[in-house]
Design a protein around this motif. Structure first.
Motif, PDB file in Angstrom:
ATOM      1  N   PRO A  15      50.077  34.233  49.858  1.00  0.00           N
ATOM      2  CA  PRO A  15      48.686  34.673  50.071  1.00  0.00           C
ATOM      3  C   PRO A  15      47.858  34.783  48.790  1.00  0.00           C
ATOM      4  CG  PRO A  15      50.131  36.571  50.081  1.00  0.00           C
ATOM      5  CD  PRO A  15      51.014  35.369  49.889  1.00  0.00           C
ATOM      6  N   TRP A  16      48.397  34.425  47.646  1.00  0.00           N
ATOM      7  CA  TRP A  16      47.673  34.352  46.379  1.00  0.00           C
ATOM      8  C   TRP A  16      47.061  35.677  45.908  1.00  0.00           C
ATOM      9  CZ3 TRP A  16      45.584  30.480  50.041  1.00  0.00           C
ATOM     10  CH2 TRP A  16      46.336  29.302  50.035  1.00  0.00           C
ATOM     11  N   PRO A  17      47.847  36.751  45.831  1.00  0.00           N
ATOM     12  CA  PRO A  17      47.313  37.992  45.262  1.00  0.00           C
ATOM     13  C   PRO A  17      47.212  37.883  43.742  1.00  0.00           C
ATOM     14  CG  PRO A  17      49.636  38.258  45.749  1.00  0.00           C
ATOM     15  CD  PRO A  17      49.250  36.885  46.256  1.00  0.00           C
ATOM     16  N   VAL A  18      46.185  38.473  43.169  1.00  0.00           N
ATOM     17  CA  VAL A  18      46.015  38.467  41.714  1.00  0.00           C
ATOM     18  C   VAL A  18      45.682  39.879  41.245  1.00  0.00           C
ATOM     19  CG1 VAL A  18      45.304  36.052  41.558  1.00  0.00           C
ATOM     20  CG2 VAL A  18      43.581  37.807  41.975  1.00  0.00           C
ATOM     21  N   GLU A  19      46.115  40.191  40.025  1.00  0.00           N
ATOM     22  CA  GLU A  19      45.859  41.501  39.441  1.00  0.00           C
ATOM     23  C   GLU A  19      44.477  41.519  38.793  1.00  0.00           C
ATOM     24  OE1 GLU A  19      47.849  44.113  39.689  1.00  0.00           O
ATOM     25  OE2 GLU A  19      49.337  42.955  40.828  1.00  0.00           O
ATOM     26  N   LEU A  20      43.744  42.605  39.038  1.00  0.00           N
ATOM     27  CA  LEU A  20      42.409  42.760  38.470  1.00  0.00           C
ATOM     28  C   LEU A  20      42.435  43.699  37.273  1.00  0.00           C
ATOM     29  CD1 LEU A  20      40.357  43.140  41.774  1.00  0.00           C
ATOM     30  CD2 LEU A  20      40.821  41.052  40.468  1.00  0.00           C
ATOM     31  N   GLU A  21      41.395  43.604  36.470  1.00  0.00           N
ATOM     32  CA  GLU A  21      41.299  44.419  35.268  1.00  0.00           C
ATOM     33  C   GLU A  21      41.272  45.909  35.588  1.00  0.00           C
ATOM     34  OE1 GLU A  21      38.770  43.629  31.294  1.00  0.00           O
ATOM     35  OE2 GLU A  21      37.560  44.349  32.974  1.00  0.00           O
ATOM     36  N   ASN A  22      40.753  46.262  36.763  1.00  0.00           N
ATOM     37  CA  ASN A  22      40.656  47.676  37.143  1.00  0.00           C
ATOM     38  C   ASN A  22      41.954  48.225  37.731  1.00  0.00           C
ATOM     39  OD1 ASN A  22      40.745  46.536  39.696  1.00  0.00           O
ATOM     40  ND2 ASN A  22      38.571  46.879  40.137  1.00  0.00           N
ATOM     41  N   GLY A  23      43.025  47.429  37.703  1.00  0.00           N
ATOM     42  CA  GLY A  23      44.314  47.876  38.203  1.00  0.00           C
ATOM     43  C   GLY A  23      44.560  47.574  39.667  1.00  0.00           C
ATOM     44  N   LYS A  24      43.557  47.104  40.361  1.00  0.00           N
ATOM     45  CA  LYS A  24      43.704  46.780  41.774  1.00  0.00           C
ATOM     46  C   LYS A  24      44.198  45.343  41.949  1.00  0.00           C
ATOM     47  CE  LYS A  24      40.047  49.967  43.261  1.00  0.00           C
ATOM     48  NZ  LYS A  24      38.752  50.096  44.003  1.00  0.00           N
ATOM     49  N   THR A  25      44.533  45.011  43.176  1.00  0.00           N
ATOM     50  CA  THR A  25      44.965  43.660  43.525  1.00  0.00           C
ATOM     51  C   THR A  25      44.013  43.091  44.569  1.00  0.00           C
ATOM     52  OG1 THR A  25      47.293  44.200  43.101  1.00  0.00           O
ATOM     53  CG2 THR A  25      46.851  42.256  44.436  1.00  0.00           C
ATOM     54  N   ALA A  26      43.690  41.829  44.422  1.00  0.00           N
ATOM     55  CA  ALA A  26      42.823  41.160  45.398  1.00  0.00           C
ATOM     56  C   ALA A  26      43.363  39.767  45.661  1.00  0.00           C
ATOM     57  CB  ALA A  26      41.387  41.083  44.884  1.00  0.00           C
ATOM     58  N   GLY A  27      43.051  39.239  46.826  1.00  0.00           N
ATOM     59  CA  GLY A  27      43.465  37.881  47.144  1.00  0.00           C
ATOM     60  C   GLY A  27      42.538  36.869  46.486  1.00  0.00           C
ATOM     61  N   ALA A  28      43.103  35.753  46.057  1.00  0.00           N
ATOM     62  CA  ALA A  28      42.288  34.733  45.394  1.00  0.00           C
ATOM     63  C   ALA A  28      41.179  34.226  46.312  1.00  0.00           C
ATOM     64  CB  ALA A  28      43.176  33.572  44.937  1.00  0.00           C
ATOM     65  N   LEU A  29      41.485  34.064  47.599  1.00  0.00           N
ATOM     66  CA  LEU A  29      40.454  33.607  48.530  1.00  0.00           C
ATOM     67  C   LEU A  29      39.382  34.671  48.732  1.00  0.00           C
ATOM     68  CD1 LEU A  29      42.392  31.673  51.324  1.00  0.00           C
ATOM     69  CD2 LEU A  29      41.109  30.759  49.390  1.00  0.00           C
ATOM     70  N   GLU A  30      39.802  35.930  48.750  1.00  0.00           N
ATOM     71  CA  GLU A  30      38.828  37.017  48.876  1.00  0.00           C
ATOM     72  C   GLU A  30      37.834  36.984  47.716  1.00  0.00           C
ATOM     73  OE1 GLU A  30      38.681  41.874  48.331  1.00  0.00           O
ATOM     74  OE2 GLU A  30      40.611  40.880  48.665  1.00  0.00           O
ATOM     75  N   ILE A  31      38.343  36.744  46.517  1.00  0.00           N
ATOM     76  CA  ILE A  31      37.474  36.664  45.343  1.00  0.00           C
ATOM     77  C   ILE A  31      36.512  35.488  45.477  1.00  0.00           C
ATOM     78  CG2 ILE A  31      37.446  36.234  42.852  1.00  0.00           C
ATOM     79  CD1 ILE A  31      40.092  37.761  42.687  1.00  0.00           C
ATOM     80  N   GLN A  32      37.035  34.356  45.938  1.00  0.00           N
ATOM     81  CA  GLN A  32      36.180  33.189  46.132  1.00  0.00           C
ATOM     82  C   GLN A  32      35.078  33.472  47.155  1.00  0.00           C
ATOM     83  OE1 GLN A  32      36.121  29.774  45.057  1.00  0.00           O
ATOM     84  NE2 GLN A  32      37.288  30.527  43.316  1.00  0.00           N
ATOM     85  N   TRP A  33      35.432  34.142  48.250  1.00  0.00           N
ATOM     86  CA  TRP A  33      34.419  34.464  49.260  1.00  0.00           C
ATOM     87  C   TRP A  33      33.343  35.382  48.691  1.00  0.00           C
ATOM     88  CZ3 TRP A  33      33.305  31.850  53.309  1.00  0.00           C
ATOM     89  CH2 TRP A  33      34.277  31.216  54.077  1.00  0.00           C
ATOM     90  N   ARG A  34      33.752  36.333  47.864  1.00  0.00           N
ATOM     91  CA  ARG A  34      32.783  37.251  47.266  1.00  0.00           C
ATOM     92  C   ARG A  34      31.801  36.501  46.366  1.00  0.00           C
ATOM     93  NH1 ARG A  34      34.715  42.463  46.248  1.00  0.00           N
ATOM     94  NH2 ARG A  34      32.768  42.784  45.078  1.00  0.00           N
ATOM     95  N   PHE A  35      32.324  35.567  45.586  1.00  0.00           N
ATOM     96  CA  PHE A  35      31.443  34.788  44.715  1.00  0.00           C
ATOM     97  C   PHE A  35      30.553  33.852  45.530  1.00  0.00           C
ATOM     98  CE2 PHE A  35      34.117  36.126  41.167  1.00  0.00           C
ATOM     99  CZ  PHE A  35      33.184  36.234  40.152  1.00  0.00           C
ATOM    100  N   LEU A  36      31.103  33.299  46.604  1.00  0.00           N
ATOM    101  CA  LEU A  36      30.298  32.436  47.461  1.00  0.00           C
ATOM    102  C   LEU A  36      29.153  33.223  48.099  1.00  0.00           C
ATOM    103  CD1 LEU A  36      29.661  29.839  48.986  1.00  0.00           C
ATOM    104  CD2 LEU A  36      31.436  30.452  50.643  1.00  0.00           C
ATOM    105  N   GLU A  37      29.444  34.425  48.563  1.00  0.00           N
ATOM    106  CA  GLU A  37      28.399  35.260  49.164  1.00  0.00           C
ATOM    107  C   GLU A  37      27.296  35.568  48.158  1.00  0.00           C
ATOM    108  OE1 GLU A  37      30.545  38.612  50.551  1.00  0.00           O
ATOM    109  OE2 GLU A  37      31.520  37.524  52.201  1.00  0.00           O
ATOM    110  N   ALA A  38      27.702  35.877  46.919  1.00  0.00           N
ATOM    111  CA  ALA A  38      26.711  36.168  45.882  1.00  0.00           C
ATOM    112  C   ALA A  38      25.887  34.927  45.561  1.00  0.00           C
ATOM    113  CB  ALA A  38      27.410  36.684  44.625  1.00  0.00           C
ATOM    114  N   ALA A  39      26.559  33.781  45.467  1.00  0.00           N
ATOM    115  CA  ALA A  39      25.844  32.534  45.173  1.00  0.00           C
ATOM    116  C   ALA A  39      24.865  32.203  46.290  1.00  0.00           C
ATOM    117  CB  ALA A  39      26.843  31.394  44.979  1.00  0.00           C
ATOM    118  N   GLY A  40      25.305  32.394  47.537  1.00  0.00           N
ATOM    119  CA  GLY A  40      24.421  32.112  48.658  1.00  0.00           C
ATOM    120  C   GLY A  40      23.210  33.029  48.684  1.00  0.00           C
ATOM    121  N   LYS A  41      23.425  34.284  48.325  1.00  0.00           N
ATOM    122  CA  LYS A  41      22.334  35.266  48.336  1.00  0.00           C
ATOM    123  C   LYS A  41      21.218  34.873  47.379  1.00  0.00           C
ATOM    124  CE  LYS A  41      21.419  40.183  47.546  1.00  0.00           C
ATOM    125  NZ  LYS A  41      22.033  41.504  47.190  1.00  0.00           N
ATOM    126  N   TYR A  42      21.579  34.367  46.221  1.00  0.00           N
ATOM    127  CA  TYR A  42      20.579  34.087  45.193  1.00  0.00           C
ATOM    128  C   TYR A  42      20.175  32.611  45.099  1.00  0.00           C
ATOM    129  CZ  TYR A  42      21.552  38.820  43.605  1.00  0.00           C
ATOM    130  OH  TYR A  42      21.692  40.185  43.544  1.00  0.00           O
TER     131      TYR A  42
END
Length: 211
Positions: free
Chosen positions: A27-54
């Protein structure tokens, strides 16, 4: 800068990239600078949402990029084979798996290694990638982004322009040379460093070649 999603800085981008590349099925989990873990696809979706917004609606090309980005992410989660012919590692994996299955080969068989090399052959008559029949969506996508001139005309707004200039010059000379992504060398001590990917370096390359 304030338009970027917050809390998604990777702890170590190199380590994250390596770990993701070793997990072809997620499932491609990655470690974040803040100590949390997020999925690589989740990160991509977040950036896509931001890109779409602007950026959504700015022009047809950007809208096409956003829509294609969404299609790729959605396909990763629901039907990765829909990306055959469009996403390189999925295409190569599918091709090698099918061949290994058909020929009853193990993954360390030299035959598969030779196929791995031929997959990347850029000669359309030999490269295995060019023999893959992708679905209509991917075929249309590939045709829309392939520009015939790109095979011999580099982008004019990057250091690729300088590299191309050097390639053409050295091709007609008898001098030894090494051309890397970010440098050009001729001889053991003569080197031009091109550290900025968005600079053409054409004037610097011209001066370098006149030495």
């Amino acid at each position: 800068e304030d338009k970027f999603p917050r809390g998604l800085i990777l702890q170590d981008a190199v380590v994250a990239t390596r770990e993701v590349s070793h997990q072809p099925d997620g499932p491609w989990p990655v470690e974040l600078e803040n100590g949390k873990t997020a999925g690589a696809l989740e990160i991509q979706w977040r950036f896509l949402e931001a890109a779409g917004k602007y950026l959504q609606g700015r022009d047809a090309e950007i809208d096409w990029l956003l829509e294609s980005w969404s299609f790729v992410l959605d396909s990763f989660a629901t039907n990765p084979n829909a990306l055959i012919g469009g996403v390189d590692w999925i295409t190569k994996r599918w091709l090698l798996e099918k061949f290994a299955e058909a020929e009853s080969l193990s993954w360390d068989d030299p035959w598969l290694l030779s196929l791995d090399l031929e997959y990347h052959n850029i000669d359309p008559s030999r490269g295995l990638f060019f023999q893959v029949k992708a679905g209509k969506r991917i075929t249309d996508w590939n045709q829309s982004v392939r520009i015939k001139n790109a095979s011999y005309r580099p982008p004019a707004n990057s250091r690729a322009a300088g590299r191309s200039q050097a390639v053409a010059w050295f091709r007609d000379s008898e001098l030894p040379y090494v051309i890397n992504w970010d440098s050009i060398a001729s001889g053991p001590q003569d080197i031009l460093v091109m550290s900025d990917p968005f600079s053409t370096y054409t004037s610097e390359v011209s001066a370098f070649l006149r030495r």
